[in-house]
Design a protein around this motif. Structure first.
Motif, PDB file in Angstrom:
ATOM      1  N   ALA A   1       0.826  -1.209   0.000  1.00  0.00           N
ATOM      2  CA  ALA A   1       0.000   0.000   0.000  1.00  0.00           C
ATOM      3  C   ALA A   1       0.859   1.257   0.000  1.00  0.00           C
TER       4      ALA A   1
ATOM      5  N   THR B   1      -0.319 -11.328   3.981  1.00  0.00           N
ATOM      6  CA  THR B   1      -0.627  -9.913   4.143  1.00  0.00           C
ATOM      7  C   THR B   1      -2.036  -9.741   4.710  1.00  0.00           C
TER       8      THR B   1
ATOM      9  N   PHE C   1      -4.177  -3.096   4.120  1.00  0.00           N
ATOM     10  CA  PHE C   1      -3.978  -2.530   2.780  1.00  0.00           C
ATOM     11  C   PHE C   1      -5.036  -1.473   2.500  1.00  0.00           C
TER      12      PHE C   1
END
Length: 269
Positions: free
Chosen positions: A155, A185, A190
């Motif tokens: 991100a 992740t 994000f």
């Protein structure tokens, strides 16, 4: 919604194998693979969709913008000609590379998230933007492995790219799901960090599990968990559009219509 980004609605990826199906479906826009379109001979189906007023968005897969070599201007000019022929409001490719020297991967590959890699990507994106008649959107990719030595989260890497190039983003919730399971992740982290106001539109695709690894195939039904991420995204922002990707093993028209309905339901939660 990003300033200047048109409202798109719910769409589907146009493919020659399902051109008549796409014409029959209740969709608001379509996306085509730019490399598969000859700008001097636009397929009849795409011309028909344009005559109906549907936006047709060229999506490139071979610019290799994150490659160490300067961007191939012939490929960018082809994308530009397709965009002009289709009167497209924007075009797109990926935050990825597809070649190194004379080696062609035949697939989009993730870039190392380092300062040096970002500098190369930014330079190639700027060169491409200078040759394109419309804005450029870039999509983060699904990956099976990560390069070592990452200096940024995905991100943060995308945020820096946007800041330096003013590009737009294609956010793929299926890729978020794949990376969550294959790389560990957190898709919600994000979404907390990526510039949601720069989203041009969203991709939704299907995949399958194989030997404990999730493969983003675009050839299988969309998982409920991916639709949950779509709903999570829409709880935070209202992207201009959402597009269903299907590239192979095409199901019946009714099944595709049902997936589009499921997408609309997730958006409306």
């Amino acid at each position: 919604m990003t300033a200047g980004t048109p409202h798109l609605g719910v769409g589907i990826g146009w493919r020659r194998d399902i051109d008549i199906t796409v014409e029959r479906l209740d969709v608001d826009f379509v996306e085509c693979v730019a490399e598969d379109v000859n700008p001097r001979r636009i397929p009849e189906s795409l011309r028909l969709l344009r005559e109906r007023g549907l936006p047709v968005l060229p999506h490139a897969v071979s610019l290799s913008l994150a490659g160490a070599q300067p961007v191939d201007t012939d490929r960018v000019r082809h994308l530009a000609r397709v965009a002009t022929a289709l009167d497209a409001p924007l075009v797109s490719d990926h935050v990825a590379f597809t070649r190194a020297g004379s080696w062609e991967a035949g697939h989009i590959l993730p870039t190392p998230r380092t300062t040096d890699s970002l500098d190369v990507l930014v330079e190639n994106v700027r060169r491409a933007q200078g040759l394109l008649p419309v804005p450029l959107a870039l999509e983060h990719v699904a990956a099976l492995v990560e390069w070592p030595g990452a200096e940024f989260s995905e991100a943060e890497f995308l945020s820096r790219l946007v800041d330096r190039t003013d590009c737009r983003l294609i956010l793929d919730v299926a890729n978020l799901y794949a990376n969550a399971h294959n790389l560990g992740t957190d898709p919600r982290e994000f979404l907390d960090a990526v510039p949601l106001d720069r989203i041009a539109y969203v991709h939704v695709g299907g995949g399958t599990w194989r030997d404990g690894v999730y493969h983003d195939t675009h050839a299988h039904p969309v998982l409920h968990e991916v639709l949950d991420l779509l709903a999570e995204l829409h709880a935070r922002t209202s992207p201009p559009g959402v597009l269903l990707e299907r590239d192979d093993q095409f199901p019946s028209d009714d099944e595709l219509a049902a997936e589009l309905t499921a997408i609309r339901t997730a958006i409306a939660r």
